[in-house]
Motif scaffolding. Structure first.
Motif, mmCIF file in Angstrom:
data_model
loop_
_atom_site.group_PDB
_atom_site.id
_atom_site.type_symbol
_atom_site.label_atom_id
_atom_site.label_comp_id
_atom_site.label_asym_id
_atom_site.label_seq_id
_atom_site.Cartn_x
_atom_site.Cartn_y
_atom_site.Cartn_z
ATOM 1 N N PRO A 110 0.704 -1.134 0.152
ATOM 2 C CA PRO A 110 -0.214 0.088 -0.173
ATOM 3 C C PRO A 110 0.797 1.292 -0.023
ATOM 4 C CG PRO A 110 0.073 -1.103 2.144
ATOM 5 C CD PRO A 110 1.004 -1.816 1.270
ATOM 6 N N PRO A 111 0.445 2.465 -0.629
ATOM 7 C CA PRO A 111 1.007 3.715 -0.597
ATOM 8 C C PRO A 111 1.769 3.941 0.662
ATOM 9 C CG PRO A 111 -0.650 3.866 -1.891
ATOM 10 C CD PRO A 111 -1.052 2.465 -1.348
ATOM 11 N N GLN A 112 2.606 4.622 0.903
ATOM 12 C CA GLN A 112 2.949 5.238 2.483
ATOM 13 C C GLN A 112 2.632 6.496 2.525
ATOM 14 O OE1 GLN A 112 5.062 2.505 4.183
ATOM 15 N NE2 GLN A 112 4.131 1.466 2.415
ATOM 16 N N GLY A 113 2.131 7.328 1.621
ATOM 17 C CA GLY A 113 1.987 8.854 1.658
ATOM 18 C C GLY A 113 3.025 9.481 1.553
ATOM 19 N N ARG A 114 4.035 9.236 0.551
ATOM 20 C CA ARG A 114 5.219 10.039 0.616
ATOM 21 C C ARG A 114 5.029 11.084 -0.485
ATOM 22 N NH1 ARG A 114 8.447 4.891 0.564
ATOM 23 N NH2 ARG A 114 8.887 4.444 2.776
ATOM 24 N N PRO A 115 5.544 12.131 -0.236
ATOM 25 C CA PRO A 115 5.046 13.410 -1.241
ATOM 26 C C PRO A 115 5.025 13.257 -2.596
ATOM 27 C CG PRO A 115 7.391 13.884 -0.071
ATOM 28 C CD PRO A 115 6.758 12.561 0.287
ATOM 29 N N ARG A 116 6.053 12.375 -3.109
ATOM 30 C CA ARG A 116 6.060 11.932 -4.517
ATOM 31 C C ARG A 116 5.512 10.624 -5.018
ATOM 32 N NH1 ARG A 116 10.596 14.502 -3.615
ATOM 33 N NH2 ARG A 116 10.383 16.744 -3.813
ATOM 34 N N ARG A 117 5.314 10.543 -6.104
ATOM 35 C CA ARG A 117 4.920 8.646 -6.622
ATOM 36 C C ARG A 117 5.283 8.530 -7.840
ATOM 37 N NH1 ARG A 117 1.280 11.629 -4.002
ATOM 38 N NH2 ARG A 117 0.902 12.756 -5.844
ATOM 39 N N VAL A 118 6.220 7.259 -7.889
ATOM 40 C CA VAL A 118 6.642 6.781 -9.298
ATOM 41 C C VAL A 118 5.544 5.431 -9.513
ATOM 42 C CG1 VAL A 118 8.454 5.606 -10.346
ATOM 43 C CG2 VAL A 118 8.858 7.306 -8.644
ATOM 44 N N HIS A 119 5.012 5.831 -10.670
ATOM 45 C CA HIS A 119 3.888 4.713 -11.119
ATOM 46 C C HIS A 119 4.717 3.873 -12.216
ATOM 47 C CE1 HIS A 119 0.539 7.426 -9.543
ATOM 48 N NE2 HIS A 119 1.483 8.110 -9.846
ATOM 49 N N VAL A 120 5.003 2.863 -12.062
ATOM 50 C CA VAL A 120 5.708 1.756 -13.007
ATOM 51 C C VAL A 120 4.713 1.337 -13.619
ATOM 52 C CG1 VAL A 120 7.413 0.016 -13.329
ATOM 53 C CG2 VAL A 120 7.390 1.655 -11.423
ATOM 54 N N ARG A 121 4.406 1.242 -15.276
ATOM 55 C CA ARG A 121 3.448 0.866 -15.791
ATOM 56 C C ARG A 121 3.945 0.033 -16.958
ATOM 57 N NH1 ARG A 121 -1.195 3.750 -15.964
ATOM 58 N NH2 ARG A 121 -1.744 1.635 -16.518
ATOM 59 N N PHE A 122 3.192 -1.053 -17.166
ATOM 60 C CA PHE A 122 3.431 -1.846 -18.226
ATOM 61 C C PHE A 122 2.351 -2.084 -19.542
ATOM 62 C CE2 PHE A 122 5.756 -3.281 -14.439
ATOM 63 C CZ PHE A 122 7.026 -3.006 -14.958
ATOM 64 N N PHE A 123 2.675 -2.757 -20.602
ATOM 65 C CA PHE A 123 1.615 -2.912 -21.552
ATOM 66 C C PHE A 123 0.923 -1.820 -22.139
ATOM 67 C CE2 PHE A 123 2.011 -7.118 -19.170
ATOM 68 C CZ PHE A 123 2.407 -8.007 -20.537
ATOM 69 N N LEU A 124 1.695 -0.667 -22.301
ATOM 70 C CA LEU A 124 1.307 0.598 -22.874
ATOM 71 C C LEU A 124 2.127 0.715 -24.208
ATOM 72 C CD1 LEU A 124 0.104 2.484 -19.489
ATOM 73 C CD2 LEU A 124 -1.475 1.372 -21.216
ATOM 74 N N ARG A 125 1.773 1.068 -25.173
ATOM 75 C CA ARG A 125 2.712 1.691 -26.214
ATOM 76 C C ARG A 125 1.982 2.983 -26.571
ATOM 77 N NH1 ARG A 125 2.927 -2.305 -30.993
ATOM 78 N NH2 ARG A 125 0.633 -1.952 -31.290
ATOM 79 N N PRO A 126 3.142 4.069 -26.528
ATOM 80 C CA PRO A 126 2.771 5.473 -26.860
ATOM 81 C C PRO A 126 2.303 5.500 -28.410
ATOM 82 C CG PRO A 126 5.354 5.073 -26.817
ATOM 83 C CD PRO A 126 4.383 3.905 -26.348
ATOM 84 N N VAL A 127 1.371 6.294 -28.583
ATOM 85 C CA VAL A 127 0.793 6.485 -30.076
ATOM 86 C C VAL A 127 0.940 8.154 -30.448
ATOM 87 C CG1 VAL A 127 -0.508 4.371 -30.376
ATOM 88 C CG2 VAL A 127 -1.447 6.382 -29.272
ATOM 89 N N GLU A 128 0.731 8.745 -29.530
ATOM 90 C CA GLU A 128 0.845 10.303 -29.775
ATOM 91 C C GLU A 128 1.156 11.060 -28.413
ATOM 92 O OE1 GLU A 128 -2.661 11.775 -31.619
ATOM 93 O OE2 GLU A 128 -1.861 13.769 -32.101
#
Ligand SMILES: Cc1cc2nc3c(=O)[nH]c(=O)nc-3n(C[C@H](O)[C@H](O)[C@H](O)COP(=O)(O)OP(=O)(O)OC[C@H]3O[C@@H](n4cnc5c(N)ncnc54)[C@H](O)[C@@H]3O)c2cc1C
Length: 456
Positions: free
Chosen positions: A256-274
């Motif tokens: 669970p998130p610890q409530g720190r001031p910043r967040r790094v979201h590690v995401r998969f299976f997403l191809r940038p199109v634009e």
């Protein structure tokens, strides 16, 4: 005496010089290491992240080599400038080893890539590393959300620098302007996004774990992203490094998130199109959801997701750039070679060699360049008898001066180091890098008395 020029003072150049002077097959080898920058060490100084002090300290090992009497560092000498092309180098030296690296970014090739606010990771790394060619741009100013496209170690580096508070970087040699901009940064969310699943990511587990240990940022993984990962079904079938990475991202998905001031979201299976535009700048990235295609790759699913972001950093790989007068394989971004011997129209070109990223492409860690350089030097030594027959200039450095080059020699570099330490002292920091050409060359001038007569 065999006179050799090594072009580039990054790891491969330094390891090549070391292998040349430490062998016993050919006596009396002298090496000039030419670099276009007044500072040595290539990407160890201008790529390795400032908070990776242990890896940065490899500079000390490289320094020992550069202080060998048989090796001379000549910075501020650009091959390809002032008539100093491959042909001229062969008039000055018995052999030339090109170790010029591959520090240009790969492009995504999608609409919106050139919008303001969209940058290559290369530019961002150059900025916080104080590369003198970097634009003095305050990257993070104003952005609240950043997207980092790519899931390799460079993507992890830039995501980590964005997620660290400036206070955590104050003890490093990050240039003062970049530190100020990072301190003023409003970035709170960093999305690091890959088009494949975690088993297709290129990061190493150590770097990945470091992201999860940042004091001021939570790392978040969406369990739904992991559900598509086929490697979970049979973890034994994947390499150990992939298994370890899967373990790390799984732990994060369950945490669970610890409530720190910043967040790094590690995401998969997403191809940038634009990259989407808002008010003349980048405002978000449209991704297509991907899914495993059953043969190790991914396919599009026709479903799309937009991540709003005001800063986009592309970290999808590096590629070499051609050196004028040297052959270049544009598809692979390398100089064509056989065991380090440069190939011109398929045949070995006498006296011309390559090592490092420009030889094998941008892969591997710093240590990988050592055996790579050794292989090249072995090829050179096999050719040494013939190379030694060639007539070359008696004093190649004098010829460089005569052509208008103004080499920064080793004492000049030491003077730059001293100036950086002095700058740090005035700012209450251990050492602060000088980020511009004028500052570096002015600092090197402090050792000008060491310089040979400019009229030579
Ligand atoms: C952002 C980033 C972070 C990295 N972090 C790590 C890490 O933490 N750990 C790790 O093990 N590896 C890391 N690496 C990989 C490592 O830096 C490379 O393996 C290594 O630097 C490649 O060495 P090289 O000598 O081939 O090229 P480089 O290090 O790029 O050196 C090339 C040199 O050639 C000079 N040059 C270029 N063109 C010319 C010219 N025309 N005339 C004269 N000189 C020229 C350049 O100025 C430079 O000094 C990282 C790489 C990057 C990009």
């Amino acid at each position: 005496m065999l006179r050799i020029a090594v072009v580039g003072s990054g790891p491969s150049g330094v390891y090549a010089a070391q292998a040349l002077v430490e062998q016993s097959a050919v006596p009396d080898v002298r090496v000039h290491i030419l670099d276009r920058l007044p500072c040595p060490y290539g990407l160890v100084r201008y790529g390795v992240a400032p908070d990776h002090e242990k890896i940065k300290s490899l500079q000390n090992n490289l320094r020992t080599v550069l202080e060998d009497d048989r090796i001379e560092f000549l910075g501020n000498v650009e091959v390809g400038a002032r008539g100093l092309g491959p042909q001229r180098l062969l008039e000055l030296y018995h052999a030339v080893v090109y170790c010029v690296g591959a520090a240009r970014d790969r492009r995504l090739g999608i609409p919106g890539e050139d919008l303001p606010g969209s940058h290559s990771a290369t530019d961002f790394v150059s900025w916080y590393s104080a590369h003198p060619d970097a634009a003095p741009e305050p990257f993070t100013l104003g952005a609240r959300t950043a997207v980092v496209i790519g899931v390799g170690n460079v993507a992890v580096d830039v995501a980590r620098i964005l997620a660290r508070g400036a206070d955590e970087l104050r003890g490093t040699d990050v240039p003062e302007d970049a530190l100020g901009a990072l301190a003023a940064s409003r970035v709170r969310d960093v999305h690091m996004v890959g088009r494949r699943g975690p088993s297709g990511a290129k990061f190493t587990t150590k770097e990945l774990r470091e992201l999860g240990a940042l004091p001021s940022a939570d790392v978040l993984v969406d369990p739904a992203d992991l559900a598509l990962e086929t490697a979970y079904a049979d973890p034994a079938a994947v390499p150990a490094i992939v298994r370890r990475n899967l373990t790390v991202v799984r732990e994060w998905a369950a945490r669970p998130p610890q409530g720190r001031p910043r967040r790094v979201h590690v995401r998969f299976f997403l191809r940038p199109v634009e990259l989407l535009e808002r008010d003349g700048r980048v405002g978000g990235v449209c991704f297509e959801r991907t899914a495993p295609d059953g043969s190790g790759g991914v396919r599009g699913t026709g479903r799309y997701e937009v991540i709003e972001a005001q800063l986009v950093l592309r970290a999808v790989g590096y590629r070499g750039v051609p050196t004028e007068g040297l052959p270049f394989d544009a598809d692979r971004g390398v100089v064509p070679n056989a065991a380090g011997r440069v190939l011109r129209e398929g045949s070995c070109s006498p006296g011309e060699y390559v090592a490092g990223w420009i030889k094998r492409g941008p892969t591997g860690v710093i240590g990988t360049n050592r055996p790579c350089a050794k292989e090249t030097v072995n090829s050179l030594l096999e050719d040494a008898a013939a190379l030694g027959q060639r007539q070359v200039a008696a004093d190649p450095e004098a010829a460089l001066w005569a052509a208008g080059h103004r080499p920064v020699r080793w004492p000049g570099w030491l003077a730059i180091e001293e100036a950086e330490t002095a700058l740090g002292r005035t700012l209450g920091r251990p050492r602060v890098k000088i980020p511009d050409w004028t500052g570096l060359l002015d600092a090197a001038q402090a050792a000008a008395s060491d310089r040979p007569d400019a009229t030579r």
